[in-house]
Design a protein around this motif. Structure first.
Motif, short mmCIF file in Angstrom:
data_model
loop_
_atom_site.label_atom_id
_atom_site.label_comp_id
_atom_site.label_asym_id
_atom_site.label_seq_id
_atom_site.Cartn_x
_atom_site.Cartn_y
_atom_site.Cartn_z
N LEU A 166 53.83 47.62 45.36
CA LEU A 166 53.31 47.68 44.34
C LEU A 166 53.36 46.45 43.32
N ALA A 167 54.48 46.29 42.90
CA ALA A 167 55.02 45.61 41.78
C ALA A 167 54.79 44.66 42.43
N ALA A 170 51.09 43.42 42.07
CA ALA A 170 50.11 43.44 40.93
C ALA A 170 51.22 42.35 39.78
N THR A 174 48.68 39.84 36.57
CA THR A 174 49.00 39.72 35.50
C THR A 174 49.37 38.09 35.54
N SER A 201 44.99 42.09 33.38
CA SER A 201 46.22 41.29 33.03
C SER A 201 47.10 42.41 32.66
N CYS A 204 47.84 45.51 34.78
CA CYS A 204 48.40 45.18 35.74
C CYS A 204 50.23 44.76 35.23
N GLU A 205 50.61 43.96 34.47
CA GLU A 205 51.41 43.96 33.46
C GLU A 205 52.08 44.90 33.63
N VAL A 207 51.84 47.90 35.53
CA VAL A 207 52.07 48.47 36.75
C VAL A 207 53.85 47.82 37.27
N VAL A 208 53.65 46.82 37.26
CA VAL A 208 54.83 46.11 37.31
C VAL A 208 55.60 46.07 36.16
N SER A 211 57.14 49.89 37.64
CA SER A 211 56.88 49.50 39.18
C SER A 211 58.40 49.02 39.38
#
Length: 236
Positions: A166-167, A170, A174, A201, A204-205, A207-208, A211
């Motif tokens: 996932l990371a 994502a 980003t 972006s 997703c940032e 999310v990362v 994560s």
């Protein structure tokens, strides 16, 4: 004995709680002061102006220190598994440790140099953090599978690999979408031409980042099994 007193499991517990609080507290303060928009600002936007920048910097630095301790403890644990079972590659364990240390270094840079003050250095620190952090989760996932069944359970191995994937997925939107974001102000208008890139972006940032934080939750059971002792020697 309380479960969080077993072994060193308090390290990942503290790291996850403190790091999550860092992002949430700075976001709430920035939101209360109307320094950022409600929906999906960049994480660094929430720590751009004082007083949230001061709180963000201090809490992020503490997170980096806690991360360093946790990553080192994980490294020594896997090293012990390698010695006892010979199922883990010591070189790969060292590579994971280096990635982990660089991710903490990136956090320190992000905490010290705000994006509105020294943008280039801040962006470099963020890139180091994200690239090294994602790489660290991937390496640790591989090590977990190779150590099985001596290390973590198969379910934990799968959870780690899922978070790492996932990371990894994502991270690319980003970085790529951020390249097309031209506006540097903290407040965004949905009618802006580059707003879709900003939104993708920023989402997703987050999310990362989370994560990477949640990945350390999977260390709790492992860290119950061992302790570390520091030995000092005086040489005349």
């Amino acid at each position: 004995m309380f479960w969080f007193k077993q072994g060193l499991c308090f390290l990942p517990v503290f790291l996850v709680i403190w790091s999550s609080s860092t992002f949430i507290v700075s976001y709430l303060i920035a939101l209360f002061r109307h320094d950022v928009d409600v929906l999906f600002p960049y994480i660094s936007d929430t720590g751009a102006y004082p007083p949230e920048s001061c709180i963000f910097g201090l809490m992020t630095f503490i997170s980096a220190c806690a991360g360093t301790a946790t990553i080192y403890a994980r490294y020594k644990y896997v090293e012990k598994l390698s010695v006892d079972t010979r199922v883990v590659n010591p070189g790969l364990n060292k590579i994971g440790f280096v990635f982990g240390m660089f991710s903490c270094l990136g956090m320190c840079i992000v905490a010290t140099f705000q994006e509105t003050t020294v943008t280039v250095v801040h962006d470099i620190g963020a890139l180091v953090f994200f690239v090294s952090g994602v790489s660290y989760t991937i390496v640790q996932s591989v090590l977990s599978y190779r150590a099985y069944p001596f290390g973590s359970s198969m379910s934990v191995c799968r959870v780690r690999s899922g978070i790492a994937i996932l990371a990894f997925l994502a991270f690319f939107p980003t970085a790529i979408c951020a390249y097309f974001v031209k506006q540097t102000t903290l407040h965004r208008d949905t009618e802006d031409e580059d707003y879709p890139f900003h939104l993708a972006s920023a989402v997703c940032e987050w999310v990362v980042a989370f994560s990477f934080i949640l990945f350390f939750l999977t260390y709790i059971d492992d860290f119950k099994l061992f302790t570390l002792w520091v030995k000092t020697e005086y040489a005349e």
